[in-house]
Design an enzyme around this catalytic site. Sequence first.
Site, PDB file in Angstrom:
ATOM      1  N   CYS A  78      25.724 -24.998 -96.577  1.00 41.03           N
ATOM      2  CA  CYS A  78      26.599 -25.450 -95.491  1.00 41.03           C
ATOM      3  C   CYS A  78      27.750 -24.469 -95.312  1.00 41.03           C
ATOM      4  O   CYS A  78      28.288 -23.960 -96.287  1.00 41.03           O
ATOM      5  CB  CYS A  78      27.172 -26.836 -95.801  1.00 41.03           C
ATOM      6  SG  CYS A  78      26.057 -28.176 -95.433  1.00 41.03           S
ATOM      7  N   HIS A  79      28.125 -24.262 -94.052  1.00 42.73           N
ATOM      8  CA  HIS A  79      29.285 -23.426 -93.759  1.00 42.73           C
ATOM      9  C   HIS A  79      30.560 -24.188 -94.105  1.00 42.73           C
ATOM     10  O   HIS A  79      30.597 -25.415 -94.032  1.00 42.73           O
ATOM     11  CB  HIS A  79      29.318 -23.058 -92.274  1.00 42.73           C
ATOM     12  CG  HIS A  79      28.248 -22.102 -91.890  1.00 42.73           C
ATOM     13  ND1 HIS A  79      27.000 -22.509 -91.489  1.00 42.73           N
ATOM     14  CD2 HIS A  79      28.241 -20.750 -91.851  1.00 42.73           C
ATOM     15  CE1 HIS A  79      26.270 -21.440 -91.217  1.00 42.73           C
ATOM     16  NE2 HIS A  79      26.994 -20.359 -91.429  1.00 42.73           N
ATOM     17  N   ASP A 128      30.019 -47.935-107.141  1.00 44.07           N
ATOM     18  CA  ASP A 128      30.699 -47.707-108.412  1.00 44.07           C
ATOM     19  C   ASP A 128      31.731 -48.789-108.702  1.00 44.07           C
ATOM     20  O   ASP A 128      31.827 -49.291-109.822  1.00 44.07           O
ATOM     21  CB  ASP A 128      31.366 -46.329-108.413  1.00 44.07           C
ATOM     22  CG  ASP A 128      32.118 -46.055-109.698  1.00 44.07           C
ATOM     23  OD1 ASP A 128      31.501 -46.163-110.785  1.00 44.07           O
ATOM     24  OD2 ASP A 128      33.314 -45.745-109.630  1.00 44.07           O
TER      25      ASP A 128
END
Length: 158
Positions: A78-79, A128
Site C-alpha cells: 500500500c502507498h 478484544d
Amino acid sequence: MKEFSHLDPKGNPSIVDISEKKVTKRSARARSVVVLGGEVMKLLEGNDIVTRKGPVFQTAIIAGTMAAKRTDDLIPLCHSLGLENCQITIVTRGHDAIIDCHVVTEGKTGVEMEALVGASVAALTIYDMCKAISHDIVISETKLMEKTGGKHDFRRDD
C-alpha cells in the site's frame, strides 16, 4: 483480461506505479459487522458497552482511526497516504454492532484499504474488549461499501 496490479512483468511483488496519475479527491467507506450475541448486548448502556477497560465502541473508534492512518505499515504494497478525514460510526441492530469507516484524501490512489483496515481493527477491538464476557462473538463480514474518485466509482447497495 484483468491482471493483478501488484505484480511486475516477471510476476514478482511490486508497488503500483502511480507516478502518472492525477491527484483527485478520493473516498471509500467500508463496513464490518460484529455479532455480539445477547450476553454482550445486555451490557449495552445508551450507545456503548461500558467495561472496566473503558467504553468499548469509543475505544474501537480510536483504534480503527489509528489503524486507517497506518495502513501502509500493515499492508506491504500500500502507498503511504495522508488521510484528510476518517470517520468511524458504530450502531447496534439486534445483536450486531455495525461499524462504518469512511475515509477521504486527495491523492493519486484510492483509500479502499484504509477504510477496510479501519473497519477491521475497530471490529477486532470490540472483540478484544468483549471476549471476557463471551467467546461466541463473530466478526461476520468486512466489505467495501463504496469508493469514489478513481477510474471507477463503486457502490454496494446492501
